[in-house]
Write a protein that holds these residues in place. Structure first.
Motif, short mmCIF file in Angstrom:
data_model
loop_
_atom_site.label_atom_id
_atom_site.label_comp_id
_atom_site.label_asym_id
_atom_site.label_seq_id
_atom_site.Cartn_x
_atom_site.Cartn_y
_atom_site.Cartn_z
N GLU A 26 -41.36 0.75 -1.79
CA GLU A 26 -40.15 1.58 -1.84
C GLU A 26 -39.07 0.95 -2.71
O GLU A 26 -38.14 1.62 -3.15
N GLU A 27 -39.20 -0.35 -3.01
CA GLU A 27 -38.20 -1.05 -3.81
C GLU A 27 -38.49 -1.02 -5.31
O GLU A 27 -37.60 -1.31 -6.11
N ARG A 35 -35.91 7.09 -6.06
CA ARG A 35 -36.52 6.10 -5.17
C ARG A 35 -37.77 6.69 -4.54
O ARG A 35 -37.91 7.91 -4.45
N ALA A 36 -38.66 5.83 -4.14
CA ALA A 36 -39.91 6.24 -3.49
C ALA A 36 -39.78 6.04 -1.99
O ALA A 36 -39.25 5.02 -1.54
N GLU A 37 -40.25 7.01 -1.24
CA GLU A 37 -40.31 6.88 0.22
C GLU A 37 -41.78 7.00 0.62
O GLU A 37 -42.42 8.03 0.38
N VAL A 39 -44.73 7.77 2.91
CA VAL A 39 -44.96 8.64 4.06
C VAL A 39 -46.18 8.15 4.85
O VAL A 39 -46.09 7.86 6.02
N MET A 51 -46.43 9.86 -0.66
CA MET A 51 -45.06 9.40 -0.89
C MET A 51 -44.22 10.61 -1.25
O MET A 51 -44.76 11.67 -1.58
N LYS A 54 -37.56 10.66 -4.39
CA LYS A 54 -36.28 11.30 -4.07
C LYS A 54 -35.27 11.01 -5.17
O LYS A 54 -35.06 9.86 -5.54
N GLU A 60 -36.64 16.33 -4.44
CA GLU A 60 -37.80 15.71 -3.80
C GLU A 60 -39.07 16.12 -4.53
O GLU A 60 -39.27 17.30 -4.81
#
Length: 145
Positions: A26-27, A35-37, A39, A51, A54, A60
């Motif tokens: 995510e970093e 940014r990546a989230e 899932v 993922m 965002k 999204e």
């Protein structure tokens, strides 16, 4: 071959780079200001790899696929051609992220393989070099701290 690739020398041992690649996605996995989230990650061949990217204005972009390979400490390979339970999806690419020892550091390589020349060109036009390069630079910074 319809392939695009980014490589960087990272001044850190492969184990440290692998840890950052897999535990701190995510970093670094999406270029700022996006940014990546994460899932879902089922880190095995056939496991889900989901993922959401965002954007700064609430955009999204779901990134759903499966792992084709998970070689601990060396590489992981994903595709968006299939999603959970091997449901066919509109394929865009097979992505591969690899680390290999090089001197006192690590050679990081990220590769996108496309089904067609048109898809490769689309990815280039979307800013592959800049975007994936920014991700590689961020990963290097995380590892070299």
């Amino acid at each position: 071959m319809n392939e695009l690739s980014i490589t960087r020398f990272i001044d850190a041992p492969p184990a440290k780079v692998w840890e950052a690649m897999t535990e701190r996605q995510e970093e670094w996995f999406c270029p700022a200001p996006w940014r990546a989230e994460v899932v879902t990650q089922e880190r095995r061949p056939g496991g889900r790899c989901d993922m959401v990217f965002k954007g700064p204005d609430g955009e999204e972009m779901p990134q759903n696929g499966i792992y084709l390979a998970w070689d601990e400490g060396r590489r992981f390979v994903t595709t968006d051609a299939l999603t959970a339970d091997f449901e066919p999806a509109g394929p865009f690419m097979v992505g591969s992220w690899e680390v290999a020892p090089e001197g006192k550091g690590t050679r990081y390589t990220a590769t996108a393989r496309h089904w067609t020349e048109e898809a490769k060109k689309q990815h280039e036009d979307m800013g592959f070099e800049q975007g994936w390069g920014a991700c590689a630079d961020t990963l290097a910074k995380l590892c070299e701290e």
